[in-house]
Each structure stands twice: as structure tokens, then as C-alpha cells.
Design an enzyme around this catalytic site. Structure first.
Site, PDB file in Angstrom:
ATOM      1  N   GLY A   1       0.821  -1.219   0.000  1.00 51.24           N
ATOM      2  CA  GLY A   1       0.000   0.000   0.000  1.00 51.24           C
ATOM      3  C   GLY A   1       0.848   1.260   0.000  1.00 51.24           C
ATOM      4  O   GLY A   1       0.543   2.243  -0.685  1.00 51.24           O
ATOM      5  N   CYS A   2       1.933   1.223   0.756  1.00 56.43           N
ATOM      6  CA  CYS A   2       2.801   2.397   0.867  1.00 56.43           C
ATOM      7  C   CYS A   2       3.522   2.661  -0.451  1.00 56.43           C
ATOM      8  O   CYS A   2       3.731   3.806  -0.841  1.00 56.43           O
ATOM      9  CB  CYS A   2       3.807   2.201   2.000  1.00 56.43           C
ATOM     10  SG  CYS A   2       2.964   1.929   3.575  1.00 56.43           S
ATOM     11  N   THR A   3       3.881   1.587  -1.136  1.00 54.81           N
ATOM     12  CA  THR A   3       4.523   1.726  -2.439  1.00 54.81           C
ATOM     13  C   THR A   3       3.527   2.314  -3.433  1.00 54.81           C
ATOM     14  O   THR A   3       3.860   3.223  -4.201  1.00 54.81           O
ATOM     15  CB  THR A   3       5.070   0.361  -2.918  1.00 54.81           C
ATOM     16  OG1 THR A   3       6.026  -0.088  -1.955  1.00 54.81           O
ATOM     17  CG2 THR A   3       5.728   0.476  -4.280  1.00 54.81           C
TER      18      THR A   3
END
Length: 154
Positions: free
Chosen positions: A47-49
Site C-alpha cells: 500500500g505504501c509503495t
């Protein structure tokens, strides 16, 4: 526990943080420009990527709007450097190992994964105007919505 979340029109809490390059950045040094300050739980996770690469892909449009992007997570400087170079992120990542910035913005809180509850970053972003006020606040935002909503607010 986090205080009430910041609202549009509130003054953005100032902070001083170490960047991915080891320099110190103060939010107040960016007065006169708009800032997209986004909080993400961990470098190099799915998700952060997605969120970070979304801001990377939208960066030319963000710059056109006299804005800069700052990513914040509890990861250390070396982790940020790897994440930034792996995905060619054109903006600054800030180290918030003691989660003081996340707490100031009300996005350090209880999270759960696989039935376990723990304290961590609540994915969010804040658009801060040239005068240092909150122009948009999105807490518990999805990685893809975060970028679209930040662009819409600029």
C-alpha cells in the site's frame, strides 16, 4: 492517544525532521509553497509503495501547483534511502522514528493486522497552504484515493 484530528483552516503543526539525505527540514522553511504531507506506515510495503509511486507519478502536476511532497513514516534514514532509490521517488522522505510528527497530526493510533492490535501510522495526507494552514485533511485514506484527493485539493 492522538488528539482530535486537524481540520481545514487549522494551523499545520510545525516540525523539524531528518530527511532521507540526512539534512534537517523544518515545515516552516516551506512557507510560501504548498505542501502535500503524507503519512504511510512502512517503506516498501504494497500500500505504501502504491501511495508513494502515485505521488511520484503526479509530481509534475503537483510542482505546477507550487507544491512539494513530503512523505513521513517511522522508518529510519537508510530504509528511506533504499525505498526512494528503488522507486525513483523525486520528493523528500522524513524520518519520524519517535512518531512525534504523526502524533502532532493525529495520525498515530491503534491499528490491527491479522487480529493483532498495535500502534502505528494511520495512512493519511494533509495539504498545507502557503500560509501554513491545513487546506485538506484525509485520514484513513486509501493509497490511490490519497493522490487523487491531494491533487484535487491543490
Amino acid at each position: 492517544m492522538a488528539e482530535a484530528t486537524l481540520k481545514v483552516g487549522d494551523a499545520a503543526p510545525d516540525f523539524s525532521a531528518t530527511t532521507d539525505t540526512g539534512t534537517t527540514l523544518r515545515l516552516s522553511d516551506l512557507r510560501g509553497r504548498r505542501v502535500v504531507l503524507y503519512f504511510y506506515p512502512k517503506d516498501d510495503t504494497p500500500g505504501c509503495t502504491t501511495q508513494s509511486c502515485g505521488f511520484r507519478d503526479a509530481y509534475p502536476q503537483i510542482e505546477e501547483r507550487n507544491a512539494v511532497v513530503l512523505g513521513v513514516s517511522p522508518d529510519g534514514q537508510k530504509s528511506h534511502q533504499k525505498f526512494k532509490s528503488k522507486f525513483n521517488l523525486p520528493f523528500t522522505l522524513l524520518v519520524d522514528e519517535d512518531h512525534a510528527i504523526a502524533e502532532a497530526y493525529g495520525v498515530w493510533g491503534e491499528r490491527s493486522m491479522y487480529g493483532k492490535t498495535y500502534m502505528g501510522i494511520i495512512r493519511s495526507h494533509f495539504v498545507i497552504d502557503e500560509a501554513g494552514r491545513i487546506a485538506d485533511a484525509q485520514v484513513k485514506v486509501s493509497p490511490t484515493d490519497s493522490v487523487e484527493r491531494a491533487l484535487a485539493a491543490l
